[in-house]
Design a protein around this motif. Structure first.
Motif, PDB file in Angstrom:
ATOM      1  N   GLU C 200       0.630  -1.370   0.244  1.00 28.71           N
ATOM      2  CA  GLU C 200      -0.148   0.022   0.024  1.00 28.71           C
ATOM      3  C   GLU C 200       1.016   1.245  -0.030  1.00 28.71           C
ATOM      4  O   GLU C 200       0.220   2.197  -0.629  1.00 28.71           O
ATOM      5  CB  GLU C 200      -1.049   0.032   1.374  1.00 28.71           C
ATOM      6  CG  GLU C 200      -2.051  -1.155   1.042  1.00 28.71           C
ATOM      7  CD  GLU C 200      -2.860  -0.899  -0.156  1.00 28.71           C
ATOM      8  OE1 GLU C 200      -2.959   0.178  -0.698  1.00 28.71           O
ATOM      9  OE2 GLU C 200      -3.040  -2.003  -0.787  1.00 28.71           O
ATOM     10  N   PHE C 201       1.949   1.171   0.570  1.00 24.59           N
ATOM     11  CA  PHE C 201       2.945   2.228   0.685  1.00 24.59           C
ATOM     12  C   PHE C 201       3.547   2.831  -0.791  1.00 24.59           C
ATOM     13  O   PHE C 201       2.941   3.749  -1.262  1.00 24.59           O
ATOM     14  CB  PHE C 201       4.147   2.079   1.548  1.00 24.59           C
ATOM     15  CG  PHE C 201       5.276   3.198   1.373  1.00 24.59           C
ATOM     16  CD1 PHE C 201       5.038   4.457   2.141  1.00 24.59           C
ATOM     17  CD2 PHE C 201       6.301   2.966   0.615  1.00 24.59           C
ATOM     18  CE1 PHE C 201       6.073   5.363   2.016  1.00 24.59           C
ATOM     19  CE2 PHE C 201       7.218   3.876   0.542  1.00 24.59           C
ATOM     20  CZ  PHE C 201       7.036   5.078   1.295  1.00 24.59           C
ATOM     21  N   TRP C 202       4.175   1.674  -1.467  1.00 21.82           N
ATOM     22  CA  TRP C 202       4.304   2.126  -2.805  1.00 21.82           C
ATOM     23  C   TRP C 202       3.092   2.264  -3.867  1.00 21.82           C
ATOM     24  O   TRP C 202       3.251   3.074  -4.720  1.00 21.82           O
ATOM     25  CB  TRP C 202       5.054   0.721  -3.333  1.00 21.82           C
ATOM     26  CG  TRP C 202       6.352   0.594  -2.597  1.00 21.82           C
ATOM     27  CD1 TRP C 202       6.712  -0.464  -1.624  1.00 21.82           C
ATOM     28  CD2 TRP C 202       7.556   1.392  -2.627  1.00 21.82           C
ATOM     29  NE1 TRP C 202       7.845  -0.189  -1.452  1.00 21.82           N
ATOM     30  CE2 TRP C 202       8.586   0.852  -1.623  1.00 21.82           C
ATOM     31  CE3 TRP C 202       8.014   2.599  -3.272  1.00 21.82           C
ATOM     32  CZ2 TRP C 202       9.737   1.490  -1.519  1.00 21.82           C
ATOM     33  CZ3 TRP C 202       8.955   3.330  -2.930  1.00 21.82           C
ATOM     34  CH2 TRP C 202       9.936   2.568  -2.257  1.00 21.82           C
ATOM     35  N   ARG C 203       1.884   1.712  -3.631  1.00 26.89           N
ATOM     36  CA  ARG C 203       1.095   2.174  -4.351  1.00 26.89           C
ATOM     37  C   ARG C 203       0.288   3.565  -4.239  1.00 26.89           C
ATOM     38  O   ARG C 203      -0.398   4.104  -5.316  1.00 26.89           O
ATOM     39  CB  ARG C 203      -0.070   1.119  -4.367  1.00 26.89           C
ATOM     40  CG  ARG C 203       0.176  -0.092  -5.273  1.00 26.89           C
ATOM     41  CD  ARG C 203      -0.607  -1.310  -4.862  1.00 26.89           C
ATOM     42  NE  ARG C 203      -2.093  -1.017  -4.524  1.00 26.89           N
ATOM     43  CZ  ARG C 203      -2.900  -1.136  -5.371  1.00 26.89           C
ATOM     44  NH1 ARG C 203      -2.832  -1.461  -6.848  1.00 26.89           N
ATOM     45  NH2 ARG C 203      -4.318  -0.746  -5.105  1.00 26.89           N
ATOM     46  N   GLY C 204       0.582   4.007  -2.929  1.00 26.28           N
ATOM     47  CA  GLY C 204      -0.184   5.241  -2.686  1.00 26.28           C
ATOM     48  C   GLY C 204       0.669   6.333  -2.874  1.00 26.28           C
ATOM     49  O   GLY C 204       0.335   7.521  -2.943  1.00 26.28           O
TER      50      GLY C 204
END
Lengths: 396, 259, 366
Positions: C200-204
């Motif tokens: 979720e971090f990288w997608r955010g």
């Protein structure tokens, strides 16, 4: 993973390391230890490196004077303001371009998505061509194209393209009149407020009456009439308390009016067209997901095409469209960071660009920037989860 | 129900015609699907239409409420001729109910909302009234207790009965059935057929595309056999099954009655 | 008993078929559609002929200097022609172009059997391409041994760099993505949450902040004095970023495998890793090939962002060519050229993934 239950009459207990539960705990402890070690190493290295380069740490820099100007700000800003304020200015500029972009992209996307399904061959072909061209070309290329190939080569202010002596288009941007609210304009705003409240009440009343008696009421027309008519009336009564500040051509530049700077215009055009193509696909797939049988059943029941669309097709299509739509909104917001390539002062350009270069505090600056995007995307995905749960079709 | 047979044949004699198709032709592109269809249906008559797949039977009844357009000939329903005129189409669709092979219930609405949708928005009924009427019809098809559920929660047979109730809520003069039992498991076919038989006994004008020959034998006033886009034979059921006139009919009957 | 003579097929009424019928139902069915059609035709009349004459009829194709274009009103393709080598190979030494050609030629030769129906060892070949081909390509590009002269990564550029970045991104992110996807489906709470947070971090966050991070923060993370390549830093950033998206694609594939397959694998007594490696992943990965192609398309377009951190991919190298004082004012030609290259790649890949999807949908009945 297997968590077999061996409760039956004491079979020989396997050795500790062969029990799945033990293994899994052990593995997880190992993982945590690894992460902690890794994080710590990075942390120590970073501290060392920063010390070596003489870069201070902490968020103290946010209170220091920035000492640079920003091309376009929604808040008052000059060189004497702080780095903290550059963050705010950048954030607002990002939100501005994202908000406007979402509006236009949605508009383009819905029109094109519906057009692509049109029975009209030429219209559907044009929509298909639009979608296939623009979603297969990198966004950055499109931004650069609009900026460097279209807007920048426009003539200077003195040779502006002029429309009706009100709009001036030049390489400095699009100048247009800005409204000046004179005394008495408050009544127009009040009228607008009253009209809005009244519209809500009328809609409720119409709904209730329709439930009770079956009579239908042209809510939409009435509401449009109210929302436009009432403020217009107030406007006339108060003697038209609004004037326009027209842009005027001066020796070197324009004065007065409002301006959309070319950086914003290029970014906005590119973002809307690019994201619009994806939204169009989402809209198309949503409408196609509603089977033809649904429309036929509604028609067979005597519903007109308009009511069929409103009561049967759209509610079902939205279930497919909205999740895709929000993820496109998220993409658009993230993509607005490409502003930095053409110098539109968004969060990344101002804060992760200039502020970072001047202070050197990469860790804090990047972390703050990422945190903003993360917060936006997390709140949107939380909304999505909530929405998906709410609309899930009940099935056996 | 021999009495209803009598009344319908009487009304036939008195010329109380509900549906009239005169020389109807239809093409899908170059393909000639309906060829010179002539059909008159009197009030209260129950007609079963059968024939091999692709013979145009579904297309024919779908022309009656203009889900399909015909390109030549005349279709008159209750004195209204079907043309491009939207008013006429609305008029006809109000009076003609239809039940589909795949139910086509609206999955986002409850059973009750499915039933009330058209009465509220087309007949402009108050919601209370519409709901009361809907409950009545749901009782008729014997599933009033499912009113608050969503279609996805019902079995196929229940869904088809809801679909019948939904059509009845519009108070139609004519009901069209487009293979209503073809998508159902065998044990559910009976519950739907029972509902249809009850409906037939109440005097509803019905046109039924179906492969249920038992239903045709017990309920139909007339059986129509279609093949290659034309009506090949029509007769009352006993004659139709025991003494088919055309070789095509005979072949078809021998094929479906074999097992 | 009468023998039935079928009614002859009649031709449909003229107004409903043929060119007239087609126009009537597809262009002029209602007054509104007629108006729309006429408006659209007018629009096409206004835009298409000028574009065609700019691109083809009035364009200048021959010559080597700016002067060749002086008299024409159309596009000046001479600009692109003169610099085509740079656009393709960046600043790679001209004598070494063959190495890049060889690398991509090899990829094509290796790739062809993957599309042949009769070829039996697709899996093995794909593994070879994923594991050994990158090493060979790196040798060819970088040189330094086997008698090849060393070429600095700062000299890599143009379309070849774009392809390298996208290729590395996809190859590096695949294994990481698989691990993350498995982790996200794991029943171990800590493993699962670590994977969720990572994904979720990288997608955010936007890719550009990732690239900034990899170019300014990565050096800070490493022990003092380690200094490594700008291109490699960008690649690490892209690979991490991409792995999160890849993980979600793979997760979709894992979820699409019927539960019976998992149970069957367990019933055969296979361990977790064996059942994943032998039963589940081969099926899941096959299912997600269209998804992988789609993320590849997105990545391919996103590689242009390296322009912002000062690498010279296709877009960046064209962009910097505009600054050449001999060729000022030909930016539209440059952008059109870049756009068409990107478009051809992306469009053909998206068509390919669509056809794959169709095939999978018909072939995989559940």
């Amino acid at each position: 993973m297997a968590d077999e239950k061996r409760t039956v009459s004491e079979p020989a207990k396997p050795a500790l390391w062969r029990r799945p539960a033990v293994r899994s705990v052990f593995f997880q402890i190992l993982l945590v230890a690894g992460i902690v070690y890794f994080g710590n190493t990075i942390f120590q290295n970073t501290l060392n490196n920063l010390e070596q380069r003489g870069i201070s740490t902490g968020f103290g820099f946010l209170d220091q004077e920035a000492g640079f100007g920003i091309l376009m700000t929604l808040l008052p800003f000059d060189e004497t303001h702080t780095y903290g304020r550059t963050f705010l200015v950048g954030l607002l500029n990002t939100l501005l371009v994202a908000g406007l972009g979402i509006f236009f992209a949605t508009l383009i996307g819905f029109v094109m998505g519906v057009a692509r399904l049109s029975r009209n061959w030429i219209i559907s072909r044009l929509a298909t061509i639009y979608i296939e061209i623009f979603r297969n070309i990198p966004l950055l290329l499109q931004i650069l194209f609009w900026y460097f190939a279209v807007l920048r080569p426009l003539p200077g202010p003195r040779q502006s393209l002029i429309l009706n002596d009100t709009f001036y288009l030049s390489n400095r941007g699009l100048y247009m009149p800005s409204p000046v609210y004179e005394q008495g304009f408050w009544l127009v705003m009040v009228a607008l407020g009253i009209a809005t409240v009244a519209s809500i009440l009328i809609a409720r009343w119409a709904h209730k009456r329709q439930e009770a008696t079956g009579q239908q009421f042209h809510t939409v027309i009435t509401v449009i009439g109210l929302v436009i008519g009432l403020p217009l009336l107030a406007f006339l009564v108060m003697g038209m308390p609004l004037s326009w500040d027209f842009p005027v051509l001066q020796r070197f530049n324009m004065a007065g009016g409002m301006v959309i700077i070319p950086e914003l215009a290029a970014l906005l055009v590119a973002l809307s067209i690019y994201t619009g193509a994806f939204i169009a696909e989402a809209v198309r797939s949503g409408i196609l997901a509603v089977s033809h049988g649904q429309t036929e059943a509604a028609h067979a029941l005597g519903l007109r095409p308009g009511s069929t669309l409103r009561l049967v097709v759209i509610p079902q299509a939205l279930r497919v469209i909205i999740p895709q739509l929000t993820s496109q909104y998220l993409n658009l917001t993230k993509n607005s960071s490409l502003a930095t390539a053409i110098g539109y002062p968004d969060l990344v350009a101002v804060f992760a660009g200039t502020t970072l270069n001047q202070t050197g505090q990469a860790v804090e600056v990047i972390a703050m920037t990422m945190a903003v995007y993360l917060a936006i995307s997390l709140s949107i995905s939380m909304f999505m989860n909530w929405y998906n749960k709410r609309i899930q079709l009940v099935e056996r | 129900m021999s009495e209803t047979d009598n009344t319908s044949s009487q009304s036939q004699a008195s010329g109380d015609v509900t549906i009239q198709m005169r020389g109807v032709h239809k093409w899908y592109g170059q393909f000639h699907v309906l060829k010179d269809i002539n059909l008159e249906v009197t009030r209260g008559e129950r007609i079963v239409i059968c024939g091999p797949s692709g013979s145009g039977k579904s297309t024919m009844i779908r022309c009656i409420n203009r889900l399909e357009e015909h390109q030549k000939g005349q279709i008159i329903v209750d004195g209204t001729e079907l043309t491009d005129d939207v008013k006429h189409i609305d008029q006809v669709r109000k009076e003609v109910g239809m039940v589909f092979q795949h139910f086509n219930l609206f999955p986002h609405l409850t059973v009750l909302e499915n039933c009330c949708l058209a009465p509220i928005w087309v007949r402009k009924m108050p919601r209370k009234e519409a709901e009361a009427a809907a409950m009545l019809y749901l009782e008729k098809v014997k599933i009033p207790e499912q009113a608050k559920k969503y279609p996805g929660q019902l079995s196929g047979g229940q869904q088809q009965r809801v679909a019948i109730a939904r059509s009845l809520c519009m108070n139609p003069n004519v009901m069209l059935f487009d293979e209503p039992t073809s998508a159902l498991d065998p044990e559910m076919i009976k519950e739907v057929l029972d509902t249809m038989i009850e409906l037939a006994e109440s005097g509803m004008t019905m046109l039924c595309v179906t492969h249920e020959m038992g239903f045709a034998k017990t309920v139909a006033d007339r059986v129509i056999f279609m093949d290659g886009g034309e009506i090949i034979e029509e007769n009352e059921p006993h004659e139709f099954f025991n003494n088919p006139q055309s070789d095509r009919t005979q072949l078809f009957l021998s094929q479906i009655l074999q097992h | 008993m009468s023998v039935h003579t079928p009614h002859p097929d009649l031709p449909p009424p003229l107004s409903s078929v043929g060119f007239i019928g087609w126009c009537r139902s597809n262009l002029f069915s209602t007054p509104m559609h007629t108006a729309l059609s006429l408006f659209a035709m007018y629009l096409i009349y206004l835009t298409v002929p000028p574009i065609i004459s700019w691109v083809f009829l009035d364009a200048t194709w021959v010559g080597d200097t700016r002067e060749a274009c002086a008299s024409s009103t159309g596009a000046c393709w001479v600009f692109v022609k003169v610099r085509i080598n740079q656009f393709m190979y960046g600043f790679f030494p001209e004598t070494e172009y063959w190495r890049i050609n060889l690398a991509f030629g090899l990829l094509i030769v290796l790739g062809i059997p993957l599309f042949l129906k009769r070829f039996q060892h697709k899996g093995k070949l794909a593994a070879f391409i994923l594991i050994f081909y990158p090493i060979i390509t790196f040798q060819l590009f970088s040189g330094g041994n086997f008698g090849l002269t060393h070429v600095e990564t700062s000299k890599w550029g143009g379309l070849s760099l774009t392809l390298i970045l996208a290729g590395v991104g996809i190859v590096a992110s695949l294994p990481l993505g698989i691990v993350l996807a498995l982790g996200r489906r794991s029943k171990m709470p800590i493993v699962k949450s670590v994977c969720v947070v990572f994904i979720e971090f990288w997608r955010g966050v936007p890719l550009i902040t990732v690239l900034f991070m990899s170019s300014v923060m990565l050096p800070l993370f490493l022990p003092e004095g380690t200094n490594f390549d700008k291109l490699l830093r960008a690649m690490i950033g892209i690979a991490l970023f991409q792995s999160a998206y890849m993980a979600e694609v793979v997760r979709g594939g894992l979820a699409a495998i019927p539960k019976g397959q998992y149970e069957a694998a367990e019933a055969l007594g296979l361990s977790f890793w064996k059942s994943m490696g032998l039963i589940i992943l081969p099926q899941a990965l096959k299912l997600v090939i269209p998804g992988i192609v789609n993320t590849f398309i997105a990545l391919f377009k996103d590689t242009t962002l390296v322009l912002i951190i000062g690498l010279f991919d296709l877009l960046a190298i064209i962009q910097q060519a505009f600054a050449d004082p001999d060729w000022l004012g030909y930016s539209i030609e440059g952008y059109v050229f870049a756009a068409s290259i990107f478009w051809i790649f992306c469009f053909s890949m998206s068509r390919y993934s669509m056809s794959l999807e169709k095939k999978l949908h018909t072939g995989h009945v559940r």
